[in-house]
Design a protein around this motif. Structure first.
Motif, mmCIF file in Angstrom:
data_model
loop_
_atom_site.group_PDB
_atom_site.id
_atom_site.type_symbol
_atom_site.label_atom_id
_atom_site.label_comp_id
_atom_site.label_asym_id
_atom_site.label_seq_id
_atom_site.Cartn_x
_atom_site.Cartn_y
_atom_site.Cartn_z
ATOM 1 N N ASP A 110 0.741 -1.271 -0.002
ATOM 2 C CA ASP A 110 0.003 0.036 -0.073
ATOM 3 C C ASP A 110 0.771 1.240 0.107
ATOM 4 O O ASP A 110 0.542 2.281 -0.773
ATOM 5 N N PHE A 111 1.969 1.344 0.875
ATOM 6 C CA PHE A 111 2.647 2.491 0.928
ATOM 7 C C PHE A 111 3.543 2.670 -0.351
ATOM 8 O O PHE A 111 4.050 3.617 -0.737
ATOM 9 N N SER A 112 4.018 1.643 -0.790
ATOM 10 C CA SER A 112 4.766 1.844 -2.087
ATOM 11 C C SER A 112 4.085 2.412 -3.280
ATOM 12 O O SER A 112 4.430 3.213 -3.925
ATOM 13 N N LEU A 113 2.704 1.885 -3.428
ATOM 14 C CA LEU A 113 1.879 2.476 -4.189
ATOM 15 C C LEU A 113 1.295 3.751 -4.163
ATOM 16 O O LEU A 113 1.360 4.544 -5.164
ATOM 17 N N LEU A 114 1.108 4.000 -2.751
ATOM 18 C CA LEU A 114 0.821 5.458 -2.521
ATOM 19 C C LEU A 114 1.867 6.366 -2.797
ATOM 20 O O LEU A 114 1.831 7.388 -3.063
ATOM 21 N N TRP A 148 5.466 -4.255 -6.122
ATOM 22 C CA TRP A 148 5.142 -5.374 -5.761
ATOM 23 C C TRP A 148 6.248 -6.213 -5.298
ATOM 24 O O TRP A 148 6.144 -6.825 -4.459
ATOM 25 N N VAL A 149 7.415 -6.385 -6.152
ATOM 26 C CA VAL A 149 8.675 -7.122 -5.806
ATOM 27 C C VAL A 149 9.345 -6.649 -4.598
ATOM 28 O O VAL A 149 9.468 -7.478 -3.517
ATOM 29 N N VAL A 150 9.325 -5.400 -4.305
ATOM 30 C CA VAL A 150 10.099 -4.837 -3.052
ATOM 31 C C VAL A 150 9.395 -5.193 -1.599
ATOM 32 O O VAL A 150 10.130 -5.780 -0.785
ATOM 33 N N PHE A 203 13.123 1.939 5.848
ATOM 34 C CA PHE A 203 13.008 1.927 4.373
ATOM 35 C C PHE A 203 11.404 2.487 3.952
ATOM 36 O O PHE A 203 11.372 3.396 3.030
ATOM 37 N N TYR A 204 10.451 2.201 4.778
ATOM 38 C CA TYR A 204 9.134 2.792 4.440
ATOM 39 C C TYR A 204 8.811 3.950 4.974
ATOM 40 O O TYR A 204 8.008 4.690 4.543
ATOM 41 N N PHE A 205 9.576 4.474 5.980
ATOM 42 C CA PHE A 205 9.512 5.853 6.582
ATOM 43 C C PHE A 205 10.162 6.639 5.376
ATOM 44 O O PHE A 205 9.657 7.925 5.074
ATOM 45 N N GLY A 206 10.983 6.245 4.780
ATOM 46 C CA GLY A 206 11.402 6.975 3.233
ATOM 47 C C GLY A 206 10.751 7.320 2.391
ATOM 48 O O GLY A 206 10.578 8.244 1.779
ATOM 49 N N HIS A 207 9.702 6.117 2.204
ATOM 50 C CA HIS A 207 8.244 6.404 1.344
ATOM 51 C C HIS A 207 7.697 7.290 1.972
ATOM 52 O O HIS A 207 7.105 8.317 1.302
ATOM 53 N N PHE A 208 7.521 7.655 3.186
ATOM 54 C CA PHE A 208 6.399 8.445 3.797
ATOM 55 C C PHE A 208 7.202 9.949 3.625
ATOM 56 O O PHE A 208 6.518 11.061 3.179
ATOM 57 N N VAL A 209 8.403 10.078 3.812
ATOM 58 C CA VAL A 209 9.030 11.330 3.508
ATOM 59 C C VAL A 209 9.103 11.704 1.957
ATOM 60 O O VAL A 209 8.802 12.976 1.799
ATOM 61 N N LEU A 210 9.155 10.820 1.154
ATOM 62 C CA LEU A 210 8.895 11.002 -0.331
ATOM 63 C C LEU A 210 7.738 11.764 -0.577
ATOM 64 O O LEU A 210 7.236 12.576 -1.442
ATOM 65 N N ILE A 211 6.594 11.165 -0.047
ATOM 66 C CA ILE A 211 5.302 11.600 -0.105
ATOM 67 C C ILE A 211 5.001 13.124 0.407
ATOM 68 O O ILE A 211 4.534 13.636 -0.315
ATOM 69 N N ILE A 212 5.636 13.059 1.632
ATOM 70 C CA ILE A 212 5.415 14.503 2.256
ATOM 71 C C ILE A 212 6.245 15.628 1.257
ATOM 72 O O ILE A 212 5.627 16.793 1.102
#
Length: 316
Positions: A110-114, A148-150, A203-212
């Motif tokens: 979900d977070f990767s796609l968001l 999907w893969v990650v 790693f997924y906190f980095g996704h959140f930073v990218l979104i912000i």
């Protein structure tokens, strides 16, 4: 059989379903209805995007995969939960590992796609002149594949660190299996799992930073022109709602697992554990379906066409 305080445990007991039979039946009916709504909402969005060629754009492709991921994650919980409501709530050790893997990888997916959807909106609204050169079909395919893969790889590594773990207990204080609960039963928690878990969190906190970061530039850009702001409200508000709900649900679940009090009522504990599998999967298709005009128009056309055909059959 159950084996406490020994090195081999073949079955685990999921706690939290200590209800009278009448309440179990009522909860089974309500859960089944909720699951059917999740299936219907997500399948409608998926079919709309696949069938309507005008929806074959990066934003809708990412949305389609978000709905597919919701179906994937809920399959890991609802069928087993519905079965447990009417039977003994026992799960094999291998089944527990599989359930944890599916749910964890779905949440991460979900977070990767968001994050991809946020990047897509950033390029579309902040860099419109280069949008089609950046979001090419090949690049979109590569990004979707990685989304999907990650998560699958990250959660496979997390689960793999628990495969040889010896358990000193067989009771999981939860409605479904997650890796953290398996670690809490381990006689000696594997150090590798700690390292992998923290890597995945950062790693997924980095996704959140990218979104912000994307939304900081999006808001700055869209405040300038009224046309851009209208596009922002139409395409970004559903994403913000989805992101906020998913983030809140995951953080609530993580904080409860690690710091939750045993004094909480069973019903509240169950809701906090299930929220990540209750709200986001049903919210996403309805929010996007109501807000995105192309999907809303496609659904209206299908409903109107079916209604017209039905009326013609009755008249004939």
């Amino acid at each position: 059989m159950y084996m406490e305080n020994v090195s081999v445990v073949t079955e685990l007991t999921l706690e939290g379903l200590n209800f009278p039979w009448e309440q179990r039946v009522a909860l089974f009916c309500a859960t089944l209805l909720w699951y059917l709504m999740i299936l219907t909402g997500n399948i409608v969005i998926i079919v709309a995007i696949i069938v309507d060629r005008s929806l074959h754009e990066p934003m809708y492709i990412f949305l389609c995969n978000l709905c597919i991921n919701s179906l994937y994650g809920t399959i890991g919980f609802y069928p087993k939960f519905l079965f447990d409501l009417l039977n003994s709530h026992v799960i094999s050790y291998a089944g527990c590992m599989l359930q944890g893997f599916v749910i964890h990888s779905s949440v991460c997916g979900d977070f990767s796609l968001l994050a991809l959807m946020a990047f897509d909106r950033y390029v579309a609204l902040c860099r419109p002149l280069i949008y089609h050169s950046v979001m090419t079909k090949r690049r979109v395919f590569a990004l979707v594949t990685l989304s999907w893969v990650v998560p699958l790889f990250c959660m496979f590594m997390n689960t793999a660190t628990l495969l040889e773990t010896r358990l000193c207990g067989s009771h999981i204080k939860r409605l479904y299996c997650v890796n953290f609960m398996i670690v809490s039963l381990a006689c000696s928690p594997p150090l590798a799992n700690v390292y992998v878990s923290y890597f995945n969190i950062f790693f997924y906190f980095g996704h959140f930073v990218l979104i912000i970061w994307s939304y900081i530039y999006l808001i700055k850009t869209c405040l300038i022109g009224q046309k851009n702001w209208a596009k922002f409200m139409q395409t970004c508000v559903p994403h913000i709602i989805s992101l906020s709900v998913s983030t809140f649900a995951v953080l609530l679940d993580l904080l409860y697992m690690r710091f939750g009090s045993s004094d909480l009522s069973q019903n509240l504990s169950n809701f906090m554990a299930m929220e990540v599998l209750l709200i986001p999967p049903i919210l996403n298709p309805f929010v996007y379906g109501m807000k995105l005009s192309k999907i809303r128009i496609w659904i209206s056309k299908v409903v109107h066409s079916n209604w017209t055909d039905t009326m013609r059959e009755r008249e004939s």
